[in-house]
Scaffold this motif. Structure first.
Motif, PDB file in Angstrom:
ATOM      1  N   PHE A  26       1.558   7.695   9.570  1.00 34.78           N
ATOM      2  CA  PHE A  26       2.395   7.110   8.689  1.00 34.78           C
ATOM      3  C   PHE A  26       2.888   8.188   7.532  1.00 34.78           C
ATOM      4  CE2 PHE A  26       3.124   4.025   5.197  1.00 34.78           C
ATOM      5  CZ  PHE A  26       4.102   3.339   5.792  1.00 34.78           C
ATOM      6  N   ASP A  81      -6.496   5.616   5.131  1.00 33.18           N
ATOM      7  CA  ASP A  81      -5.398   4.706   5.257  1.00 33.18           C
ATOM      8  C   ASP A  81      -5.921   3.591   6.278  1.00 33.18           C
ATOM      9  OD1 ASP A  81      -3.157   2.819   5.991  1.00 33.18           O
ATOM     10  OD2 ASP A  81      -1.811   4.160   5.458  1.00 33.18           O
ATOM     11  N   TYR A 114      -4.584  -1.431   9.126  1.00 34.28           N
ATOM     12  CA  TYR A 114      -4.859  -2.279  10.278  1.00 34.28           C
ATOM     13  C   TYR A 114      -6.277  -2.562  10.811  1.00 34.28           C
ATOM     14  CZ  TYR A 114       0.113  -0.714  10.909  1.00 34.28           C
ATOM     15  OH  TYR A 114       1.272  -0.611  10.811  1.00 34.28           O
ATOM     16  N   SER A 137       0.928  -1.262   0.090  1.00 31.10           N
ATOM     17  CA  SER A 137       0.031  -0.068   0.038  1.00 31.10           C
ATOM     18  C   SER A 137       0.890   1.476   0.040  1.00 31.10           C
ATOM     19  CB  SER A 137      -1.177   0.169   1.104  1.00 31.10           C
ATOM     20  OG  SER A 137      -0.420  -0.212   2.373  1.00 31.10           O
ATOM     21  N   THR A 138       2.217   1.240   0.483  1.00 30.07           N
ATOM     22  CA  THR A 138       2.981   2.306   0.247  1.00 30.07           C
ATOM     23  C   THR A 138       3.100   2.918  -0.999  1.00 30.07           C
ATOM     24  OG1 THR A 138       4.365   1.484   2.065  1.00 30.07           O
ATOM     25  CG2 THR A 138       5.341   3.177   0.898  1.00 30.07           C
ATOM     26  N   SER A 171       0.217  -6.903   4.077  1.00 24.25           N
ATOM     27  CA  SER A 171       1.312  -6.921   4.801  1.00 24.25           C
ATOM     28  C   SER A 171       1.261  -7.412   6.424  1.00 24.25           C
ATOM     29  CB  SER A 171       2.033  -5.649   4.826  1.00 24.25           C
ATOM     30  OG  SER A 171       2.696  -5.429   3.401  1.00 24.25           O
ATOM     31  N   LYS A 172       0.124  -7.080   6.702  1.00 23.63           N
ATOM     32  CA  LYS A 172      -0.150  -7.043   8.356  1.00 23.63           C
ATOM     33  C   LYS A 172      -0.679  -8.561   8.795  1.00 23.63           C
ATOM     34  CE  LYS A 172       1.701  -2.966   8.289  1.00 23.63           C
ATOM     35  NZ  LYS A 172       3.092  -2.688   8.735  1.00 23.63           N
ATOM     36  N   ARG A 184       4.973  -8.042  -0.806  1.00 25.22           N
ATOM     37  CA  ARG A 184       4.423  -6.747  -1.431  1.00 25.22           C
ATOM     38  C   ARG A 184       3.071  -6.775  -2.107  1.00 25.22           C
ATOM     39  NH1 ARG A 184       5.441  -3.861   1.615  1.00 25.22           N
ATOM     40  NH2 ARG A 184       5.458  -2.265   0.473  1.00 25.22           N
ATOM     41  N   ASN A 212      -1.028   4.799  12.765  1.00 33.31           N
ATOM     42  CA  ASN A 212       0.041   4.484  13.127  1.00 33.31           C
ATOM     43  C   ASN A 212       1.050   5.794  13.624  1.00 33.31           C
ATOM     44  OD1 ASN A 212       3.003   3.617  13.311  1.00 33.31           O
ATOM     45  ND2 ASN A 212       2.730   2.916  11.380  1.00 33.31           N
ATOM     46  N   THR A 266      -3.689  -3.419   3.088  1.00 30.93           N
ATOM     47  CA  THR A 266      -2.652  -4.089   2.629  1.00 30.93           C
ATOM     48  C   THR A 266      -2.609  -5.540   3.006  1.00 30.93           C
ATOM     49  OG1 THR A 266      -0.027  -4.153   3.150  1.00 30.93           O
ATOM     50  CG2 THR A 266      -1.638  -3.525   4.909  1.00 30.93           C
TER      51      THR A 266
HETATM   52  C1  LIG Z   1      -0.659   3.117   8.339  1.00 25.28           C
HETATM   53  C2  LIG Z   1       0.314   2.239   7.373  1.00 25.28           C
HETATM   54  N1  LIG Z   1      -0.179   2.156   5.912  1.00 25.28           N
HETATM   55  C3  LIG Z   1       0.720   1.684   5.188  1.00 25.28           C
HETATM   56  C4  LIG Z   1       1.839   0.882   5.498  1.00 25.28           C
HETATM   57  C5  LIG Z   1       2.535   0.278   4.573  1.00 25.28           C
HETATM   58  O1  LIG Z   1       2.205  -0.828   4.172  1.00 25.28           O
HETATM   59  P1  LIG Z   1       2.610  -1.884   2.959  1.00 25.28           P
HETATM   60  O2  LIG Z   1       3.478  -2.838   3.381  1.00 25.28           O
HETATM   61  O3  LIG Z   1       1.447  -2.120   2.489  1.00 25.28           O
HETATM   62  O4  LIG Z   1       3.529  -0.721   2.059  1.00 25.28           O
HETATM   63  C6  LIG Z   1       2.181   0.668   6.963  1.00 25.28           C
HETATM   64  C7  LIG Z   1       3.071   0.167   7.258  1.00 25.28           C
HETATM   65  O5  LIG Z   1       3.673  -0.398   8.383  1.00 25.28           O
HETATM   66  C8  LIG Z   1       1.295   1.448   8.051  1.00 25.28           C
HETATM   67  O6  LIG Z   1       1.641   1.352   9.320  1.00 25.28           O
END
Ligand SMILES: Cc1ncc(COP(=O)(O)O)c(C=O)c1O
Length: 374
Positions: free
Chosen positions: A130, A205, A208, A106-107, A237-238, A246, A178, A235
């Motif tokens: 973030f 965003d 989480y 998501s970055t 990722s979590k 990715r 975050n 995402t």
């Molecule tokens: C609030 C928030 N958004 C996005 C991300 C990025 O996640 P991704 O791994 O999908 O790029 C993070 C990563 O820690 C995050 O804390």
């Protein structure tokens, strides 16, 4: 140490330390061999990394199998293979496929949005949060209108709304935020997004979102469906444990989604697509992952209670607490004990963000914190 390399010795000592720390905190259950195979806990390392809000489990067995059995497709471009995953996400989120933009984490979605909407105006965001979108947008001459968190450490929605003007191209929300881990009241955030998105684009965003414990907490995807100028990011990722693979996505109405997808550089890849499909089917891993996070989070907050340290209520896989010690110093001291904690989040420089780890890792963090601050 005869016959044992220093590295192997350190590993064994760390592992022994993890189990001893668990036992001393009354946590006696460890994972069965089957759970280890299916859920893939990361091994204890010489320095335990609790600094990046990663999931200590995964990729799960089913995700690993899906990736390895599609390895041979690595010579292909990914877009042709995206369709089924997009369909699965579209069903899960209840939006048509043309509302979804797949990204390699998501970055990438945050950066692309900052670039697409930020230029020639300002983004309003609270701090700390973030920073990926704002840091990137600033490089492209976007002004950032920073609003401090309010006295409860929440995004200050009233102040943001006051500051929206003709200059404003986008408002960034991170919910849960975050580094605080806090969740905004459901009605308040929904009303805010409805009102403000009639004046400017609102980005929510929701990295989480899966960890939110409040039942039926609304995703802002609801507003996308109702046609508001809202963009939501998610995402893998979590909770799905795929940070290194990715994979993420944005949800927005088609006019916005199209603009964003034209700018995406870091697209998905064959392995990520297959892992993502397997992740969405792997309910067992999803539940296990959430359950372990809740257990680890409780171990951390129990320790903080015992130590009389203030912390914020977390709806995420990390806890933000008031250590009362400068974070740079605390970082050094914890590192010396083999635990890497979160970075500084100015202006809250005597607060610390700690990610949940495996129960062994979490027990070692608790023990190290007591030794350093005790
Ligand atoms: C609030 C928030 N958004 C996005 C991300 C990025 O996640 P991704 O791994 O999908 O790029 C993070 C990563 O820690 C995050 O804390």
């Amino acid at each position: 140490m005869e016959g044992l390399s220093r590295r192997t010795w350190l590993k064994k000592a760390t592992l022994g330390g993890g189990l001893a720390a668990l036992a001393s905190q009354g946590v006696i259950t460890s994972l069965s061999a089957e759970e280890r195979r299916k859920f893939n806990p990361r091994p204890l390392e010489d320095v335990i990394q609790l600094s990046s809000n990663e999931n200590p489990f995964g990729p799960s067995e089913s995700m690993r199998e899906a990736m390895s059995s599609h390895f041979d497709l690595g010579c292909r471009y990914p877009w042709k293979y995206n369709e089924e995953l997009v369909e699965m996400i579209s069903k899960k989120e209840g939006v048509p496929a043309d509302h979804i933009v797949m990204v390699a984490g998501s970055t990438e979605g945050l950066k692309v949005t900052g670039l697409t909407f930020g230029r020639g105006g300002e983004i309003i965001s609270c701090a700390p949060t973030f920073l990926a979108m704002m840091n990137y947008a600033e490089l492209w001459d976007t002004e950032i209108n920073w609003v401090p968190l309010n006295k409860d450490h929440d995004f200050d929605l009233e102040e943001i709304e006051k500051r929206v003007s003709f200059e404003t191209n986008l408002v960034f929300l991170c919910n849960p935020n975050n580094p605080t881990g806090k969740l905004l009241p459901a009605d308040k955030v929904k009303d805010f997004c409805k009102t403000v998105s009639q004046k400017t684009v609102v980005f929510s965003d929701e990295a989480y979102y899966d960890y939110i414990s409040e039942p039926n907490y609304p995703s802002m995807v609801q507003l996308v469906k109702e046609g508001y100028d809202v963009i939501v990011s998610r995402t893998f990722s979590k909770v799905y444990g795929l940070a290194g693979i990715r994979l993420g996505y944005l949800i927005a109405k088609p006019e916005i989604a199209k603009k964003l997808s034209e700018r995406v550089v870091a697209n998905t890849n064959i392995m990520a697509i297959e892992a993502g499909k397997a992740a969405l089917k792997d309910d067992e891993f999803y539940k296990f992952s959430l359950d372990q996070t809740v257990k680890a989070r409780k171990m951390i907050t129990d320790t903080l209670d015992e130590m009389n340290l203030e912390y914020l209520p977390s709806n995420t896989n990390f806890v933000f607490f008031h250590s009362g010690r400068d974070i740079t110093k605390l970082n050094e001291q914890m590192l010396a004990k083999g635990v890497r904690i979160g970075r500084p989040f100015p202006p809250l420089n005597d607060w610390c963000r700690i990610s949940t780890g495996t129960l062994e890792e979490t027990a070692m963090f608790n023990q190290a914190l007591k030794e350093v601050l005790g």
